[in-house]
Design a protein around this motif. Structure first.
Motif, PDB file in Angstrom:
ATOM      1  N   SER A  73      26.786  -2.632  -7.717  1.00 51.90           N
ATOM      2  CA  SER A  73      27.670  -1.945  -6.770  1.00 51.90           C
ATOM      3  C   SER A  73      28.833  -2.837  -6.360  1.00 51.90           C
ATOM      4  O   SER A  73      28.652  -4.032  -6.088  1.00 51.90           O
ATOM      5  CB  SER A  73      26.902  -1.521  -5.510  1.00 51.90           C
ATOM      6  OG  SER A  73      25.898  -0.585  -5.818  1.00 51.90           O
ATOM      7  N   LEU A  74      30.016  -2.251  -6.348  1.00 56.15           N
ATOM      8  CA  LEU A  74      31.165  -2.831  -5.666  1.00 56.15           C
ATOM      9  C   LEU A  74      31.205  -2.116  -4.318  1.00 56.15           C
ATOM     10  O   LEU A  74      31.782  -1.040  -4.189  1.00 56.15           O
ATOM     11  CB  LEU A  74      32.447  -2.598  -6.462  1.00 56.15           C
ATOM     12  CG  LEU A  74      33.760  -3.015  -5.804  1.00 56.15           C
ATOM     13  CD1 LEU A  74      33.756  -4.482  -5.463  1.00 56.15           C
ATOM     14  CD2 LEU A  74      34.947  -2.669  -6.688  1.00 56.15           C
ATOM     15  N   ASN A  75      30.517  -2.695  -3.337  1.00 55.19           N
ATOM     16  CA  ASN A  75      30.360  -2.012  -2.053  1.00 55.19           C
ATOM     17  C   ASN A  75      31.685  -1.844  -1.321  1.00 55.19           C
ATOM     18  O   ASN A  75      31.915  -0.833  -0.651  1.00 55.19           O
ATOM     19  CB  ASN A  75      29.387  -2.789  -1.164  1.00 55.19           C
ATOM     20  CG  ASN A  75      28.023  -2.932  -1.822  1.00 55.19           C
ATOM     21  OD1 ASN A  75      27.457  -1.971  -2.317  1.00 55.19           O
ATOM     22  ND2 ASN A  75      27.505  -4.147  -1.855  1.00 55.19           N
ATOM     23  N   VAL A  95      26.248 -15.421   0.137  1.00 55.30           N
ATOM     24  CA  VAL A  95      25.374 -14.813  -0.857  1.00 55.30           C
ATOM     25  C   VAL A  95      23.972 -14.704  -0.278  1.00 55.30           C
ATOM     26  O   VAL A  95      23.525 -15.585   0.468  1.00 55.30           O
ATOM     27  CB  VAL A  95      25.375 -15.640  -2.165  1.00 55.30           C
ATOM     28  CG1 VAL A  95      24.841 -17.039  -1.928  1.00 55.30           C
ATOM     29  CG2 VAL A  95      24.590 -14.936  -3.260  1.00 55.30           C
ATOM     30  N   LYS A  96      23.279 -13.634  -0.619  1.00 60.45           N
ATOM     31  CA  LYS A  96      21.937 -13.403  -0.091  1.00 60.45           C
ATOM     32  C   LYS A  96      21.069 -12.796  -1.184  1.00 60.45           C
ATOM     33  O   LYS A  96      21.485 -11.861  -1.875  1.00 60.45           O
ATOM     34  CB  LYS A  96      21.994 -12.463   1.123  1.00 60.45           C
ATOM     35  CG  LYS A  96      20.663 -12.256   1.822  1.00 60.45           C
ATOM     36  CD  LYS A  96      20.831 -11.409   3.071  1.00 60.45           C
ATOM     37  CE  LYS A  96      19.518 -11.241   3.820  1.00 60.45           C
ATOM     38  NZ  LYS A  96      19.681 -10.414   5.050  1.00 60.45           N
ATOM     39  N   THR A  97      19.851 -13.329  -1.332  1.00 57.09           N
ATOM     40  CA  THR A  97      18.913 -12.832  -2.332  1.00 57.09           C
ATOM     41  C   THR A  97      17.561 -12.604  -1.668  1.00 57.09           C
ATOM     42  O   THR A  97      17.012 -13.520  -1.042  1.00 57.09           O
ATOM     43  CB  THR A  97      18.762 -13.833  -3.489  1.00 57.09           C
ATOM     44  OG1 THR A  97      20.042 -14.095  -4.064  1.00 57.09           O
ATOM     45  CG2 THR A  97      17.844 -13.281  -4.559  1.00 57.09           C
ATOM     46  N   VAL A  98      17.033 -11.380  -1.813  1.00 61.03           N
ATOM     47  CA  VAL A  98      15.754 -11.030  -1.193  1.00 61.03           C
ATOM     48  C   VAL A  98      14.878 -10.337  -2.221  1.00 61.03           C
ATOM     49  O   VAL A  98      15.354  -9.838  -3.244  1.00 61.03           O
ATOM     50  CB  VAL A  98      15.961 -10.110   0.044  1.00 61.03           C
ATOM     51  CG1 VAL A  98      16.791 -10.806   1.102  1.00 61.03           C
ATOM     52  CG2 VAL A  98      16.616  -8.789  -0.360  1.00 61.03           C
ATOM     53  N   SER A 151      20.310  -8.817  -4.732  1.00 60.06           N
ATOM     54  CA  SER A 151      21.216  -9.919  -4.453  1.00 60.06           C
ATOM     55  C   SER A 151      22.593  -9.375  -4.092  1.00 60.06           C
ATOM     56  O   SER A 151      23.050  -8.384  -4.684  1.00 60.06           O
ATOM     57  CB  SER A 151      21.318 -10.846  -5.668  1.00 60.06           C
ATOM     58  OG  SER A 151      22.121 -11.963  -5.373  1.00 60.06           O
ATOM     59  N   SER A 152      23.245 -10.017  -3.127  1.00 63.50           N
ATOM     60  CA  SER A 152      24.571  -9.557  -2.706  1.00 63.50           C
ATOM     61  C   SER A 152      25.469 -10.751  -2.424  1.00 63.50           C
ATOM     62  O   SER A 152      25.003 -11.845  -2.106  1.00 63.50           O
ATOM     63  CB  SER A 152      24.468  -8.683  -1.441  1.00 63.50           C
ATOM     64  OG  SER A 152      23.939  -9.429  -0.353  1.00 63.50           O
ATOM     65  N   ALA A 155      23.775  -6.570  -6.627  1.00 60.45           N
ATOM     66  CA  ALA A 155      22.960  -6.188  -7.783  1.00 60.45           C
ATOM     67  C   ALA A 155      21.554  -5.949  -7.256  1.00 60.45           C
ATOM     68  O   ALA A 155      20.937  -6.856  -6.695  1.00 60.45           O
ATOM     69  CB  ALA A 155      22.973  -7.291  -8.836  1.00 60.45           C
ATOM     70  N   ASN A 156      21.057  -4.723  -7.403  1.00 60.23           N
ATOM     71  CA  ASN A 156      19.786  -4.334  -6.793  1.00 60.23           C
ATOM     72  C   ASN A 156      18.782  -3.863  -7.845  1.00 60.23           C
ATOM     73  O   ASN A 156      19.151  -3.442  -8.938  1.00 60.23           O
ATOM     74  CB  ASN A 156      20.007  -3.226  -5.754  1.00 60.23           C
ATOM     75  CG  ASN A 156      20.877  -3.700  -4.606  1.00 60.23           C
ATOM     76  OD1 ASN A 156      20.748  -4.826  -4.143  1.00 60.23           O
ATOM     77  ND2 ASN A 156      21.776  -2.837  -4.159  1.00 60.23           N
TER      78      ASN A 156
END
Length: 501
Positions: free
Chosen positions: A351-353, A264-267, A275-276, A300-301
């Motif tokens: 998004s469901l990338n 998980v990554k949040t920027v 967040s992804s 989620a952007n």
């Protein structure tokens, strides 16, 4: 003259002792303040209730004894469980912290590290639990926690669960635990937290019934407080392999999982949060079939950071103070309508990338995206108007054989029932019927252009924009968008005029 060096040496020793004592007293006072802040972090969590806390400060060391309990709000949905019937169990935990003050709190153990304090934690278990832990861990402390606090209030928690081998010969049960080591490095105000945890493995066997093996479980995260006080950074959980075998019973089970990871990554991007999360599985073997690799990637952007932070604080307060789950849900909804609308007004995107799963019959792929643009508060009262503000798209690819396999499973489960004569339909007959129904449905969908076929690969693309749905480039009117036939429109108009008269 000969006594002068002795006097000087004695004075130096006394002075040094006095200085060390004074410094230790000062460090103890500062450590008490630091530990109070750390305690408050626990008290502010909605998951626990602090039942009691006693802090006794000395010159060279201090003691803190705290009892916490699981918040009643979390137990409310499970009130049907009567804890009295489980031996009067209480979901409480009491721990004692021994605080050795600086400037050299570990000097007696040969460690010359300058620290404000070194804190060790001992958990008080019930007599029954303690007896069980002694059988498993022997004379080792089952949970070892040390908190080293530096003079700038930065610190490191070291957490250790020691390894053990436990065996019950008569029950033919054996457990081999290779231990767990974790470190939590934190900044003075917990504005920076780095976590590293490693559990090398676990082996468990229950005689002829089965075995479980878990190898190389790791967790690592690095987070820093950023936009609006939210924690930003990344974390990763990985598992090298896990196997489970059940050899007893009518049908043996053999499961092998390899290469599992979750990241998980949040920027922050300006005042917005992106967040992804990604989940990857290298392979999963179920008895004789192998699945994988598989991947799930979501994001989620463009989430409004200040709003997220405000909602988080308010939601924690509701969870702490409101016991009834229904009332909690009501207040959460009211909170979102009152303070959460900026999330919707700033064009959030979900998004469901990627979702891809390789099956024995072929690979399934799915992508999807939904964005809300131009939202206004009044849209909440008009669902159709809100739908028009949404923009979405999706792409799906499925091998025909996958659909056939699912259809066969459903057919065998739904149609294969005993008849009045006690007979069962033939499996081959059921399979043929399921295939014919599936082929018929696929032909209809192809004729309606709702799906495309490229050999044995079926696919479909959908786009929703400006209140209009297109599937594979063909406009699909929704029920409320269908025009009313002229005859019906005339009848409705006559009825309205009659009502007015």
């Amino acid at each position: 003259m000969k006594q002068k060096p002795l006097v000087i040496a004695l004075a130096v020793v006394i002075g040094a002792a006095a200085a060390y004592t004074g410094t230790s007293w000062w460090a103890g006072k500062q450590a008490e303040t630091t530990l109070a802040k750390q305690h408050q972090l626990i008290a502010d969590l909605p998951y626990f209730v602090v039942k009691s806390r006693v802090y006794e400060r000395g010159v060279f060391s201090s003691t803190e004894r705290t009892t916490i309990a699981v918040a009643p709000n979390l137990l409310a949905p499970y009130q049907m469980l009567k804890l009295e019937e489980m031996g009067g169990a209480k979901l409480e935990l009491t721990y004692t912290q021994t605080i050795k003050h600086g400037p050299l709190p570990l000097l007696m153990s040969g460690d010359f590290s300058p620290l404000k304090a070194a804190v060790t934690t001992d958990i008080a278990f019930s007599a029954d639990t303690q007896a069980l832990l002694k059988k498993v861990f022997g004379d080792q402390r089952p949970l070892q926690i040390e908190n080293r606090i530096k003079f700038n209030d930065d610190g490191v928690f070291a957490i250790k669960v020691p390894s053990f081998t436990y065996e019950e010969t008569l029950a033919k049960v054996k457990s081999v635990w290779q231990g767990l080591d974790a470190t939590i490095s934190y900044g003075g105000d917990f504005n920076k937290i780095d976590i590293v945890a490693v559990a090398p493995g676990l082996h468990f066997e229950a005689g002829p019934k089965g075995t479980l093996d878990i190898k190389d479980l790791r967790f690592e995260s690095h987070n820093t407080r950023g936009q609006a006080g939210l924690m930003l950074g990344e974390g990763k959980l990985s598992l090298a392999s896990a196997t489970f075998k059940q050899t007893e019973g009518e049908q043996p089970v053999d499961v092998k999982l390899a290469g599992l990871s979750y990241q998980v990554k949040t920027v922050a991007e300006g005042e917005f949060i992106n967040s992804s999360g990604d989940v990857v599985v290298s392979s999963l073997a179920l008895n004789s079939k192998t699945y994988g690799p598989a991947k799930l990637s979501v994001s989620a952007n463009h989430l409004h950071g200040p709003t997220l932070a405000k909602l988080s604080l308010a939601a924690n307060k509701i969870q702490r103070e409101v016991k009834d789950p229904g009332e909690q849900a009501t207040q959460m909804l009211a909170l979102f309508r009152k303070d959460g609308l900026p999330l919707l007004k700033n064009n959030p995107e979900l998004s469901l990338n990627e979702l891809s799963v390789k099956l024995p019959e072929g690979e399934v792929k799915l992508k999807a995206n939904v964005t809300l643009k131009g939202f206004e508060e009044k849209d909440l009262d008009s669902p159709l108007l809100l739908l028009e503000k949404l923009q979405a798209n999706a792409d799906l690819q499925v091998p025909k054989q996958v659909i056939e396999t699912v259809a066969l499973w459903q057919a065998r489960g739904a149609i294969a029932i005993d008849t009045e004569e006690g007979e069962q339909p033939e499996t081959e007959e059921l399979d043929n019927l399921a295939r014919n129904l599936m082929e018929s449905q696929i032909r209809k969908l192809l004729e309606q252009k709702l799906i495309r076929a490229d050999g044995d690969l079926l696919s479909s693309s959908a786009v929703w924009k400006n209140g209009r749905l297109e599937v594979n480039g063909t406009h699909i009117p929704l029920p409320w968008q269908l025009a009313i036939p002229p005859a019906e429109a005339a009848l409705e108009e006559e009825a309205e005029e009659a009502a007015v008269e």
